[in-house]
Design an enzyme around this catalytic site. Structure first.
Site, PDB file in Angstrom:
ATOM      1  CG  HIS A 170      95.850 -51.999 -23.994  1.00 28.06           C
ATOM      2  ND1 HIS A 170      96.691 -51.214 -24.751  1.00 28.06           N
ATOM      3  CD2 HIS A 170      96.503 -52.196 -22.815  1.00 28.06           C
ATOM      4  CE1 HIS A 170      97.799 -50.980 -24.076  1.00 28.06           C
ATOM      5  NE2 HIS A 170      97.700 -51.554 -22.880  1.00 28.06           N
ATOM      6  CD  GLU A 171      94.363 -52.725 -19.699  1.00 24.89           C
ATOM      7  OE1 GLU A 171      95.262 -53.453 -19.211  1.00 24.89           O
ATOM      8  OE2 GLU A 171      94.539 -51.522 -19.961  1.00 24.89           O
ATOM      9  CG  HIS A 174      98.529 -55.896 -20.728  1.00 25.31           C
ATOM     10  ND1 HIS A 174      99.702 -55.859 -21.436  1.00 25.31           N
ATOM     11  CD2 HIS A 174      98.132 -54.595 -20.590  1.00 25.31           C
ATOM     12  CE1 HIS A 174      99.999 -54.602 -21.740  1.00 25.31           C
ATOM     13  NE2 HIS A 174      99.066 -53.827 -21.238  1.00 25.31           N
TER      14      HIS A 174
END
Length: 273
Positions: A170-171, A174
């Site tokens: 997820h990160e 980003h």
């Protein structure tokens, strides 16, 4: 933005409260000015006393003599007690994933192609305290990304290596979006940038796959489950931005970019997990 848990802090900025603060509450300013009443533990009310042994408190949980609020403070107390163990486990699992996880290795390689680097120096494990508000909301997270500092993994919130893999993925989405498109990550100028990267991170990380929704969150819905999960988690994350007024505003922004961002699986050819 942080990988959201079931309850994330709201981003509204109401007028400052004028009443006197009660002894068991402390005001915390977050998200550009929001004032939240954060409850401190009162053993006489909650049944949790940090001065007693772990097993006495555990027995209170089993017998129902500790309130839900007391159980929250008991859990946070255990996180503080076990911080060293949790950090060591998190770092070992992080290193394993960077060596062997297909999705983590692939995202790291894609980030390198854009001139970035993620390693033990900027993917750090820390204990992240949660907070309980007066209205019962739990403010917590599993991880977070900062364009200036890298990735934070909340060691006390990570359940197992698979959960850590989803959080890292997820990160890392980003980080990829930041390097490739210089997105307005925090939404200071355009919340649609933040909404798009949150949609993509929830879609590509694996956190919304059916097995995690069903066995992890108790959501056994089959029809549109994946889309609903991605949408709701993106709304929660946008809601936490300082410039977001309320849930209705977050929903509107997510809907504005949904079609284009949900169909964008870069750097993958398709949804991997």
């Amino acid at each position: 933005m942080a990988s959201p848990q079931d309850n994330t802090p709201s981003g509204a900025t109401p007028k400052p409260q004028t009443h006197e603060e009660t002894p068991d509450q402390v005001k915390l300013r977050i998200n550009g000015g929001e004032r939240l009443n954060i409850r401190k533990n009162n053993p006489a009310e909650t049944g949790f006393d940090p001065a007693t042994s772990k097993w006495v408190n555990y027995f209170k949980v089993l017998t129902g003599s500790m309130t839900k609020e007391g159980q929250f403070h008991y859990r946070e107390h255990l996180y503080r007690t076990n911080e060293e163990r949790d950090l060591r486990r998190c770092e070992e699992q992080r290193d394993w994933l960077f060596r062997y996880s297909p999705v983590v290795r692939y995202m790291r390689d894609q980030i390198r192609l854009l001139g970035g680097e993620l390693d033990a120096d900027n993917v750090v494990c820390r204990r992240c305290p949660s907070r309980l508000t007066a209205d019962g909301r739990i403010l917590g997270q599993a991880g977070g990304f900062s364009p200036q500092h890298g990735i934070l993994v909340c060691a006390n919130s990570i359940r197992d290596r698979k959960h850590l893999e989803d959080t890292l993925a997820h990160e890392m989405v980003h980080a990829y979006d930041h390097l490739r498109w210089q997105v307005d990550f925090v939404g200071e100028k355009d919340l649609r940038h933040a909404a798009c990267t949150e949609i993509r991170a929830s879609m590509l990380s694996g956190e919304c796959r059916w097995t995690r929704e069903a066995f992890g969150r108790g959501n056994w819905t089959v029809t549109q489950q994946f889309q609903n999960c991605v949408r709701s988690r993106a709304i929660m994350s946008v809601r936490a931005r300082a410039r977001c007024r309320d849930t209705e505003h977050a929903t509107k922004v997510v809907n504005q970019v949904w079609d284009s961002c949900f169909s964008d699986t870069r750097p993958f050819d398709e949804i991997y997990k």
